[in-house]
Design an enzyme around this catalytic site. Structure first.
Site, mmCIF file in Angstrom:
data_model
loop_
_atom_site.group_PDB
_atom_site.id
_atom_site.type_symbol
_atom_site.label_atom_id
_atom_site.label_comp_id
_atom_site.label_asym_id
_atom_site.label_seq_id
_atom_site.Cartn_x
_atom_site.Cartn_y
_atom_site.Cartn_z
ATOM 1 N N LYS A 52 -1.804 9.494 1.802
ATOM 2 C CA LYS A 52 -0.983 8.322 2.145
ATOM 3 C C LYS A 52 0.251 8.760 2.945
ATOM 4 O O LYS A 52 0.621 8.122 3.931
ATOM 5 C CB LYS A 52 -0.574 7.565 0.866
ATOM 6 C CG LYS A 52 -1.757 6.828 0.241
ATOM 7 C CD LYS A 52 -1.485 6.316 -1.167
ATOM 8 C CE LYS A 52 -2.778 5.798 -1.791
ATOM 9 N NZ LYS A 52 -2.641 5.421 -3.205
ATOM 10 N N GLN A 96 1.518 5.694 -8.145
ATOM 11 C CA GLN A 96 0.135 6.181 -8.162
ATOM 12 C C GLN A 96 -0.439 6.139 -9.591
ATOM 13 O O GLN A 96 0.174 6.648 -10.525
ATOM 14 C CB GLN A 96 0.087 7.614 -7.602
ATOM 15 C CG GLN A 96 -1.320 8.178 -7.456
ATOM 16 C CD GLN A 96 -2.169 7.435 -6.432
ATOM 17 O OE1 GLN A 96 -1.722 7.090 -5.352
ATOM 18 N NE2 GLN A 96 -3.424 7.168 -6.774
ATOM 19 N N ASP A 119 0.776 -2.525 -3.201
ATOM 20 C CA ASP A 119 -0.533 -2.346 -3.843
ATOM 21 C C ASP A 119 -1.098 -3.694 -4.302
ATOM 22 O O ASP A 119 -2.276 -3.805 -4.628
ATOM 23 C CB ASP A 119 -0.409 -1.412 -5.059
ATOM 24 C CG ASP A 119 -0.950 -0.010 -4.776
ATOM 25 O OD1 ASP A 119 -1.690 0.153 -3.792
ATOM 26 O OD2 ASP A 119 -0.617 0.912 -5.549
#
Ligand code: NAD
Length: 291
Positions: A52, A96, A119
């Site tokens: 990312k 994460q 997200d």
């Protein structure tokens, strides 16, 4: 049989984003800035976060990686989230997953400012998505929708079977594909671990989204001729012939299913790369909204 090439499509999307970013910069506007919090040293998580950060560099985004030790307390993590929530420089951030067991994942996701929740896991964004309101769509389902749209797969009125009902893939996919939207308007069935006679259901499907995390679960005898297959699964399977000791397997037995499919995503190189591209897209949307 046509490969739904996520690697190529994600490269196209990243190039499009890079062009937009250089335009923003030339106009003296803010550069999109994505932050990621990584707790602990899980191998797969480190790989994902690293990819990312690299993708941010490629498109010209600013990025910040906050690495915290495995024994970080929930309080400390919530404090880091609050700092990012109020930092005007940060357009979006992710925590994460998975998190260490002593941290309440739900509490953490709830603490993220929904306006920066790129997200798309916060209940506010899930609710807005469900109600057809503008929202951040979780990156993996967003990537699948984009892939179907760019390859002009006919979804309107199609029988779609989504295998798996997780909050990050299966459930949102089933909602999105049933909605009145590009790559939507489908008749959707959602299957899960309690589903009976799954093969009878999948054999009726024009499109199958396999997201259950069981390597090579969907086999050729479970699908009809001409089906479109989206394989979301990524599982590390021991393989001594590989230098790193494992290979990445999807949820679909590519060998047998590809013989009957008209379109199919490979693993790797299908859904995986799309996920990162759409995370960047969500960050760009967030940044432009702030202008
Ligand atoms: P999960 O583990 O949270 O959920 C699995 C789902 O599969 C459950 O809803 C369960 O009911 C269902 N299931 C289990 N056994 C089944 C069976 N025999 N028949 C039918 N349904 C069954 O899954 P997840 O987090 O959505 O992940 C699924 C897979 O997708 C994993 O391999 C994961 O690594 C992968 N994944 C890939 C990406 C990507 O970017 N490509 C993103 C997220 C997840």
């Amino acid at each position: 049989m046509i490969i739904l090439d996520g690697k190529k499509t994600s490269a196209d999307i990243k190039n499009e984003i890079a062009i937009e970013v250089s335009k923003l910069k030339s106009e003296g506007k803010k550069t999109p800035h994505l932050a990621a919090i990584l707790v602990g040293t899980d191998g797969a998580s480190m790989t994902y976060v690293g990819a990312k950060v690299k993708a941010c560099e490629f498109v010209g985004f600013e990025s910040t990686l906050i690495e915290l030790p495995e024994d970080t307390s929930e309080k400390k993590l919530l404090n880091e989230i609050e700092i990012l929530n109020i930092d005007n420089e940060i357009d979006g951030f992710i925590v994460q997953l998975p998190l260490p067991k002593h941290i309440d994942e739900q509490k953490v996701l709830m603490a993220i400012n929904p306006d920066k929740d790129v997200d798309g896991f916060h209940p506010t964004n899930v609710g807005r998505m469900t109600l057809d309101l503008p929202s951040f769509i979780p990156a993996t389902p967003f990537g699948i929708m984009e892939l179907l749209e760019r390859y002009k797969i006919e979804t309107s009125g199609a029988n779609v079977v989504v295998i798996g009902r997780s909050h990050i893939v299966g459930r949102p996919m089933s909602i999105l594909m049933s909605q009145k939207r590009p790559a939507g308007n489908a008749t959707v069935t959602i299957a899960h671990s309690r589903t009976k006679n799954l093969a009878e259901i999948t054999k009726q499907a024009d499109i199958i989204i396999a997201a259950l995390g069981i390597p090579e679960f969907l086999t050729g005898n479970m699908v009809k001729e001409g089906v479109t297959i989206v394989d979301v699964g990524i599982t590390r399977v021991d393989d001594t012939t590989k230098k790193r000791g494992y290979r990445l397997a999807g949820d679909v037995d590519f060998e047998s299913v590809s013989k009957k499919a008209s379109y199919i995503t490979p693993v790797p190189g299908g859904v995986g790369p799309m996920t990162i591209a759409m995370l960047l897209k969500n960050t760009l949307i967030s940044c432009k909204r702030g202008h």
